[in-house]
Design a protein around this motif. Structure first.
Motif, PDB file in Angstrom:
ATOM      1  N   TYR A  21       0.839  -1.213   0.000  1.00 24.66           N
ATOM      2  CA  TYR A  21       0.000   0.000   0.000  1.00 24.66           C
ATOM      3  C   TYR A  21       0.866   1.252   0.000  1.00 24.66           C
ATOM      4  CZ  TYR A  21      -2.789   3.694   2.245  1.00 24.66           C
ATOM      5  OH  TYR A  21      -3.387   4.889   2.583  1.00 24.66           O
ATOM      6  N   LEU A  22       1.883   1.269   0.863  1.00 24.77           N
ATOM      7  CA  LEU A  22       2.740   2.447   0.959  1.00 24.77           C
ATOM      8  C   LEU A  22       3.558   2.657  -0.310  1.00 24.77           C
ATOM      9  CD1 LEU A  22       4.028   2.106   4.632  1.00 24.77           C
ATOM     10  CD2 LEU A  22       2.408   3.787   3.756  1.00 24.77           C
ATOM     11  N   ILE A  23       4.017   1.571  -0.907  1.00 24.07           N
ATOM     12  CA  ILE A  23       4.778   1.692  -2.152  1.00 24.07           C
ATOM     13  C   ILE A  23       3.908   2.317  -3.239  1.00 24.07           C
ATOM     14  CG2 ILE A  23       5.866   0.383  -4.016  1.00 24.07           C
ATOM     15  CD1 ILE A  23       6.909  -1.540  -1.853  1.00 24.07           C
ATOM     16  N   GLU A  24       2.651   1.880  -3.312  1.00 25.57           N
ATOM     17  CA  GLU A  24       1.746   2.469  -4.301  1.00 25.57           C
ATOM     18  C   GLU A  24       1.478   3.943  -4.002  1.00 25.57           C
ATOM     19  OE1 GLU A  24       0.818   1.173  -7.194  1.00 25.57           O
ATOM     20  OE2 GLU A  24       2.218  -0.383  -6.541  1.00 25.57           O
ATOM     21  N   LYS A  25       1.398   4.296  -2.704  1.00 22.79           N
ATOM     22  CA  LYS A  25       1.243   5.709  -2.346  1.00 22.79           C
ATOM     23  C   LYS A  25       2.462   6.493  -2.789  1.00 22.79           C
ATOM     24  CE  LYS A  25      -1.499   7.472  -0.302  1.00 22.79           C
ATOM     25  NZ  LYS A  25      -2.698   8.194  -0.812  1.00 22.79           N
ATOM     26  N   ALA A  26       3.644   5.904  -2.639  1.00 22.11           N
ATOM     27  CA  ALA A  26       4.869   6.579  -3.076  1.00 22.11           C
ATOM     28  C   ALA A  26       4.840   6.789  -4.590  1.00 22.11           C
ATOM     29  CB  ALA A  26       6.093   5.757  -2.676  1.00 22.11           C
TER      30      ALA A  26
END
Length: 591
Positions: A369-374
């Motif tokens: 999830y965080l990678i996609e937010k990045a």
């Protein structure tokens, strides 16, 4: 509150501490003992032991220990007499209060008991008002419009507070008289001029808030129609602490234990909507983000959680703040982000519970999830942007206490963002090992290497209006400069051209906010390269397009691997079609 000694001894002799503690802590047998995570302090490895033969508990981490009464006193924040009564009720032992208790001896216990009675009385009052008269009918119609069934209304004991300023106060005063508990309950408020009291909740749909043991401790009220605040909650009291309470946990705890994960939503109606649809392991935070107390409360039942906050900006921010605390407490976290405009309650009503379960099953782990937010925040194809993506992610990774887990996460991040530079990979591992939130600057700048084609294109457009116009036309269909070290310089140049201003070096420099970008721009201008002919310029633009498409294809390959691992065949087919399209485009460009 004082107990007869023989009553407490009788209760203690007839209960099993393992069964009582198991209501609060997930225990596993370990020889003659049972052990689990301590509910009184934060820990990753179980150090909390319960001895069934000695009927004692002890935590080797924080040193807390005692008998079954001491445990219930600490975990439920009760006095000794209240704990004995609670244990007796759990064990099915009849309590004759008039013989066993003398309430006049304990003012705190007396106040707490009175507050529970007041809250129960108020809940019955609110329930009677729902559907009664024009106001109550309007409240029922509101709930019906939100898809709340009659069964759910009864299960969650939803009610209505009428607009009349003191309807509840008059009832409470007639039943309980004037007492300290009335004002302490938060159900009534003193008038500014001191002339009397009035109801806190007026013209509101009422949601009673329960402790995990089923006691009503507070209320939340949603305004019926227009008005502010939209939601109004009870103030804290001797029986209610917002930071220690999760809405719906009293009904969800058994399902959370059984399924070994909880679903965390934001609001009352989200929890109610999911519960009435058959998703029973759901709780609400009653606020914007979690507290340490709420996290410890959830950890009693499971350390696996799916965070499903609303998709608006406030909901996303709340999810990210909650993730930080959950990470530090060793939870295994997934994040469910529903399609824009759908909170959990609305999604269930629009698409059904089976579609929600499908989305739930496909929810990514927090790191994905965080990678996609990045990826959304920046464009991680270039070296510099990748370094910025890593610096955005590092504060989250640094919160993970386990060093091996941090290292594995760093490796996964490097793979997902296609970090190929060994120097950057090595620095990423060092940063997570040392729990730093930033890469070293020298490494951050490693990705800022200019490609010859960037220098040639940017040099050529200065003083050549035709080539500048060609570049502007070239970038109309797509931002082919994305991922280049000179990305921000291209943005500044194109911004000037789109606004019809003269393309001058001073104007470009004025638009570059980073010192590194300004230095790079000056290096480009002073680089010794041959002037480009129009045909060579077109070839350079094709090279930019090829680089952009190849970066897109690499990103697609990562997404395809993700979809394969989740077995999301619908998304996989779409990604494969996009990959084939890019492959054809690259082949056409090479002819």
């Amino acid at each position: 509150m004082r107990l007869k000694a023989d009553f407490a001894d009788n209760v203690k002799m007839n209960v099993d501490i393992v069964r009582i503690v198991s209501d609060y802590v997930k225990l596993k047998r370990s020889g003659a003992n049972h052990k689990g995570l301590c509910p009184f302090h934060h820990e990753k490895t179980p150090s909390f032991h319960v001895h069934s033969t000695r009927q004692m508990f002890h935590c080797f981490g924080c040193g807390v220990g005692g008998d079954v009464f001491k445990f219930v006193m600490l975990v439920d924040r009760l006095t000794f007499p209240e704990a004995v009564k609670a244990v007796a009720e759990k064990a099915g032992i009849a309590v004759q209060e008039e013989q066993s208790f003398r309430t006049e001896d304990d003012a705190t216990s007396r106040l707490r008991k009175e507050l529970y009675r007041l809250n129960e009385y108020a809940t019955n009052f609110f329930c009677e008002q729902l559907g009664s008269g024009p106001e109550g009918t309007a409240a029922s119609e509101y709930l019906s419009g939100r898809g709340v069934s009659q069964e759910a209304i009864e299960k969650f004991r939803i009610g209505y507070a009428p607009q009349s300023g003191d309807a509840l106060y008059r009832k409470l005063q007639a039943t309980f008289g004037k007492s300290e508990a009335l004002e302490a309950s938060g159900l009534i408020m003193r008038r500014d001029d001191g002339s009397g009291f009035f109801d806190r909740f007026r013209r509101r749909v009422i949601f009673p808030i329960f402790r995990e043991n089923g006691s009503i401790v507070a209320f939340g009220g949603r305004i019926l129609g227009e008005g502010q605040p939209k939601y109004l909650n009870s103030p804290e009291s001797p029986v209610y602490s917002k930071s220690q309470t999760l809405y719906g946990l009293n009904l969800a705890k058994d399902a959370v234990k059984k399924q070994d994960y909880s679903i965390l939503v934001e609001g009352y109606l989200d929890a109610i909507g999911l519960s009435q649809a058959g998703v029973h392991n759901v709780v609400a935070s009653c606020g914007t983000s979690l507290t340490e107390g709420q996290i410890r409360l959830m950890a009693r039942y499971s350390q696996n959680i799916v965070v499903n906050f609303d998709p608006d900006s406030a909901g996303v921010s709340a999810a990210e703040r909650s993730l930080n605390l959950l990470l530090e407490d060793g939870f295994q976290i997934k994040v469910l982000t529903l399609p824009k405009g759908n909170d959990p309650d609305l999604f269930i009503r629009n698409f059904g519970v089976e579609e929600y379960r499908r989305q739930l099953k496909q929810a990514p782990f927090y790191l994905d999830y965080l990678i996609e937010k990045a990826r959304e925040k920046i464009h991680p194809e270039s070296g510099r942007s990748k370094a910025e993506a890593l610096n955005w992610l590092l504060p989250y990774l640094s919160r993970v206490s386990n060093s091996i887990e941090r290292s594995e996460m760093a490796h996964k991040v490097a793979e997902k963002l296609a970090i190929e530079d060994p120097l950057v990979r090595s620095e990423l591992q060092r940063a997570v090992r040392q729990r730093r939130s930033q890469l070293q600057k020298t490494v951050t700048n490693q990705g800022s290497r200019l490609k010859p084609v960037e220098i040639q294109v940017l040099q050529s457009i200065f003083g050549n209006e035709n080539l500048a116009t060609e570049l502007l036309s070239f970038c109309q269909s797509a931002s082919y400069y994305r991922g280049l070290a000179s990305e921000r310089i291209f943005e500044a140049v194109l911004g000037i051209l789109r606004e019809g201003e003269p393309l001058e070096t001073d104007r470009v420099i004025a638009r570059l906010t980073e010192e590194n970008d300004r230095e790079m721009f000056m290096r480009i201008l002073y680089e010794n390269v041959e002037p480009l002919t129009p045909d060579h310029f077109i070839n350079c633009l094709d090279a930019l397009k090829r680089h952009y498409w190849e970066s897109e294809r690499t990103a697609l390959q990562n997404q395809i691997r993700d979809a394969e691992s989740r077995r999301d065949m619908v998304q996989l087919q779409e990604l494969l079609r996009n990959q084939q399209k890019l492959t054809r485009q690259l082949a056409d460009l090479s002819r």
